[in-house]
Each structure stands twice: as structure tokens, then as C-alpha cells.
Design a protein around this motif. Structure first.
Motif, PDB file in Angstrom:
ATOM      1  N   LYS A  43       2.102 -14.306   2.905  1.00 10.29           N
ATOM      2  CA  LYS A  43       0.787 -13.819   2.911  1.00 10.29           C
ATOM      3  C   LYS A  43       0.502 -12.070   3.069  1.00 10.29           C
ATOM      4  CE  LYS A  43      -2.133 -17.739   4.714  1.00 10.29           C
ATOM      5  NZ  LYS A  43      -0.985 -18.155   5.064  1.00 10.29           N
ATOM      6  N   ILE A  82      -6.185 -16.516   5.993  1.00  6.11           N
ATOM      7  CA  ILE A  82      -7.206 -16.326   5.451  1.00  6.11           C
ATOM      8  C   ILE A  82      -7.820 -17.245   5.580  1.00  6.11           C
ATOM      9  CG2 ILE A  82      -7.772 -15.234   3.787  1.00  6.11           C
ATOM     10  CD1 ILE A  82      -6.380 -13.239   5.157  1.00  6.11           C
ATOM     11  N   GLU A  85     -12.355 -15.289   2.016  1.00  4.96           N
ATOM     12  CA  GLU A  85     -11.853 -14.831   1.324  1.00  4.96           C
ATOM     13  C   GLU A  85     -13.081 -14.246  -0.345  1.00  4.96           C
ATOM     14  OE1 GLU A  85      -8.670 -13.187  -2.604  1.00  4.96           O
ATOM     15  OE2 GLU A  85      -8.314 -15.378  -1.679  1.00  4.96           O
ATOM     16  N   GLU A  86     -13.286 -13.261  -1.099  1.00  9.43           N
ATOM     17  CA  GLU A  86     -14.838 -13.104  -1.805  1.00  9.43           C
ATOM     18  C   GLU A  86     -14.470 -11.760  -2.149  1.00  9.43           C
ATOM     19  OE1 GLU A  86     -19.546 -12.113  -1.423  1.00  9.43           O
ATOM     20  OE2 GLU A  86     -18.195 -12.004   0.073  1.00  9.43           O
ATOM     21  N   ASN A  87     -14.327 -11.995  -3.696  1.00  9.91           N
ATOM     22  CA  ASN A  87     -14.001 -10.979  -4.615  1.00  9.91           C
ATOM     23  C   ASN A  87     -15.214 -10.135  -5.810  1.00  9.91           C
ATOM     24  OD1 ASN A  87     -10.779 -11.114  -4.571  1.00  9.91           O
ATOM     25  ND2 ASN A  87     -11.494 -13.169  -5.723  1.00  9.91           N
ATOM     26  N   SER A  96     -11.527  -7.040  -2.946  1.00 10.15           N
ATOM     27  CA  SER A  96     -11.362  -8.517  -2.529  1.00 10.15           C
ATOM     28  C   SER A  96     -12.199  -8.185  -0.904  1.00 10.15           C
ATOM     29  CB  SER A  96     -10.166  -8.176  -2.478  1.00 10.15           C
ATOM     30  OG  SER A  96      -9.346  -9.602  -1.963  1.00 10.15           O
ATOM     31  N   ILE A  98     -11.557 -10.152   3.206  1.00 12.34           N
ATOM     32  CA  ILE A  98     -10.891 -11.053   3.575  1.00 12.34           C
ATOM     33  C   ILE A  98     -11.396 -10.915   5.100  1.00 12.34           C
ATOM     34  CG2 ILE A  98      -9.001 -11.906   1.841  1.00 12.34           C
ATOM     35  CD1 ILE A  98      -8.286 -10.645   4.680  1.00 12.34           C
ATOM     36  N   LYS A 123     -11.205  -8.476   9.540  1.00 12.19           N
ATOM     37  CA  LYS A 123     -12.128  -8.641   8.061  1.00 12.19           C
ATOM     38  C   LYS A 123     -10.645  -6.959   7.582  1.00 12.19           C
ATOM     39  CE  LYS A 123     -16.278 -10.288   9.386  1.00 12.19           C
ATOM     40  NZ  LYS A 123     -17.806 -10.521   9.618  1.00 12.19           N
ATOM     41  N   SER A 125     -10.579  -5.141   3.297  1.00 11.58           N
ATOM     42  CA  SER A 125     -10.697  -4.931   1.359  1.00 11.58           C
ATOM     43  C   SER A 125     -10.102  -4.132   1.379  1.00 11.58           C
ATOM     44  CB  SER A 125     -12.365  -4.432   1.488  1.00 11.58           C
ATOM     45  OG  SER A 125     -12.116  -3.387   2.179  1.00 11.58           O
ATOM     46  N   LYS A 129      -5.979  -8.774  -2.752  1.00  9.89           N
ATOM     47  CA  LYS A 129      -5.853  -9.528  -1.231  1.00  9.89           C
ATOM     48  C   LYS A 129      -5.057  -9.205  -0.241  1.00  9.89           C
ATOM     49  CE  LYS A 129      -4.693 -14.404   0.189  1.00  9.89           C
ATOM     50  NZ  LYS A 129      -4.446 -15.533   0.041  1.00  9.89           N
TER      51      LYS A 129
END
Length: 315
Positions: A43, A82, A85-87, A96, A98, A123, A125, A129
């Protein structure tokens, strides 16, 4: 040991500015921990690691622990999880977002024993990712009291380890010294932080003993090199090599004899270095300061020449 001459001269000059109270111990006042990256931590990209590593160093150093890139027996390394996760489509460039957990582990490399871990939520952005992870970790508050509590606990455990095992550590160093592995013997002990009351005096005495053995082992070879440069009339190089010879080694008289031969053959700038070198031969305080500086140079060179430490996270 090859040492950049300019750097060596600067170190040599600086030792005369060290206050006497700083020469009481060869040991570091702080525990040293090496910052490493697990091979299987997918990651964290290679591009992000340098900045994340810098963040880890910041966290460590704010809590009276020395963080280094070089080899040390105690390691700190990160793990990232993680859990959200949102795109988002933000027009020309998607974003992105996270949420995750950032964990730091401290372990001893030689024994594979864990000395503690801490997990904090974060958090972030970014355009992808990887960028979001970096953004989130860099926003973590280095002054978080949880880090202070965690690192104080780790320091206490490490000090207890050294208190309980100092006799065994010294015995191992003695074995290395008896096998002519003088640099390793020095490293074995100089990595121990000061304040281990039951061992401090003995450790310092042993380090000086190993250094003397090391100096005697290398000085004859260095005298041959210095004499070779002298025969070639390369007096600058002769001076450079003579600077590496311990004034307390068995080569002292030969070194002094050769120094006298080149005294009238060097330029004014080199004569300044020559005069400082002679001061070390004739001044006990200067000699002690040079000894400490040289021992620490040996330790630094050893650390810098070690291969990168490789570990894997077991989940």
C-alpha cells in the motif's frame, strides 16, 4: 577504512570545540531506531516511501529517540490498512478519498522480538489511492500524545533489555574482539544508550580497548601506504594517511618520525592541519577528544556500509 579527506579534516578540526563534559561517555544519549520499509507493504509505493519515512522520523525524533536510515538492531516499520475507499468524479480529475489505520511496529532485528506497536486512524484524499494514502499519513499529528506514551513505553522496554542483558552483550563483544572483528565489537557496545547504570563504565572501557586493538591492526598497513606516498614525494597524501593513525597505537613513533620528515615539505594550509595533529600527540585532552571522534567515525562507517534491512509483515 576509507574516509573522505575533507570530511575527516573538518571532523578533526571540530573536535577541539567539543566541550569537555561531552566527552564523558562514548555512548549515545538517545536510543537509536532504524526506519525501514517492509517488502510486502504494497500500500506504500516507492514514490511515497521517502515522504512517509520522513513522517515516521518526525514522529520518532519528537519523542527523544534517534531515528536513522542506517542499520540499527531496533527497527520501526509501518503497516497500513484501508477500510473505506471512495472515488468521486470531480470534473476533469477524479478524487480518491480513503480512511484507514496507520500502525508503527518496533522490533529487535537480532531476536525478532516485538517491543510495541501503535495504531492511529487517518483520512486522506488525492488523485488516486496512492496519493490519498500519502496525504492522509502526512496529515497525522506528530505531537499526538499517544505517540509519546507509545515511545516512552518502547524506550523503557529497550532500556530494561539492555539492563538485563548487558553482561551477555559484553561477552559477545569480547568474542568478536578475540576474533579480530574489532569494528563489530565496537558496534556491539556503542549502540547501547548511556544510562545503563550497571554497565556504563565497563562498556566505555571495553570500547576503548577494542579501538586500541583496531588501531594496532590497521596502523602498520597505513604506515606502509604513507611511506609509499612519501617515496613518491606526494606529501599531501602522506599527511592524509598519517592523520588516520592513532597516536596511542604501536605505530606512534614511526608516524611521528615521518611527520617530521614532511613538516618542511607541505604548504601553509596543510601545516595548519599538521600543527593540530601534533597537538593531539602532545595534549592529553586533545588526544581523548580525537579518540572519541575516531571511534564514532568507525561506527558511522560501519552503519553506512551495512546492507538494507529487509523485513516482512506477518498478518
Amino acid at each position: 577504512m576509507k574516509t573522505n579527506f575533507l570530511f575527516s579534516i573538518m571532523c578533526f578540526l571540530s573536535i577541539f570545540n567539543i566541550k569537555s563534559q561531552e566527552t564523558n561517555s562514548l555512548l549515545n544519549s538517545r536510543i537509536i531506531i532504524s526506519v525501514v520499509m517492509p517488502e510486502n507493504e504494497e500500500k506504500i509505493s516507492n514514490a511515497n516511501f521517502a515522504k512517509i519515512k520522513s513522517k515516521i522520523k518526525q514522529i520518532i525524533s519528537k519523542n527523544d529517540v534517534a531515528a536513522t536510515d542506517y542499520y540499527a538492531d531496533f527497527l520501526v516499520y509501518p503497516s497500513i490498512e484501508i477500510y473505506d475507499e471512495e472515488n468521486l468524479d470531480a470534473g476533469l480529475q477524479p478524487i480518491s478519498i480513503i480512511s484507514g489505520e496507520f500502525t508503527l511496529f518496533v522490533k529487535q532485528f537480532s531476536t525478532n522480538n516485538q517491543f510495541g506497536s501503535i495504531t492511529v486512524k487517518f483520512k486522506g484524499s488525492g488523485k488516486d489511492k496512492s496519493e490519498a494514502i500519502k496525504n492522509g499519513i502526512l496529515k497525522i499529528n506528530s505531537n499526538n500524545k499517544d505517540f509519546q506514551i507509545f515511545l516512552n513505553s518502547v524506550k523503557s522496554k529497550i532500556i530494561n533489555y539492555y539492563q538485563n542483558n548487558c553482561s551477555l552483550i559484553i561477552a559477545e563483544a569480547d568474542k568478536l574482539n578475540a576474533s579480530n572483528l574489532y569494528e563489530k565489537a565496537i558496534i556491539q557496545l556503542i549502540s547501547i544508550p548511556s544510562g545503563i547504570s550497571k554497565c556504563d563504565l565497563e562498556i566505555n572501557r571495553k570500547i576503548v580497548q577494542y579501538y586500541k586493538n583496531y588501531s594496532n591492526a590497521v596502523c602498520e598497513k597505513n604506515m606502509m601506504i604513507a611511506n609509499g606516498y612519501f617515496s613518491e614525494q606526494n606529501f599531501s597524501k602522506t599527511l592524509e594517511v598519517l592523520r588516520t593513525i592513532n597516536p596511542e597505537s604501536k605505530c606512534k613513533n614511526n608516524a611521528l618520525s615521518l611527520m617530521k620528515k614532511i613538516e618542511s615539505k607541505i604548504d601553509a594550509k596543510e601545516k595548519e592541519i599538521f600543527d593540530l595533529m601534533m597537538k593531539v600527540y602532545n595534549d592529553q585532552v586533545a588526544l581523548e577528544k580525537m579518540k572519541i571522534n575516531s571511534i564514532k567515525e568507525i561506527a558511522m562507517a560501519y552503519y553506512q556500509n551495512q546492507p538494507e534491512t529487509k523485513i516482512n509483515i506477518i498478518k
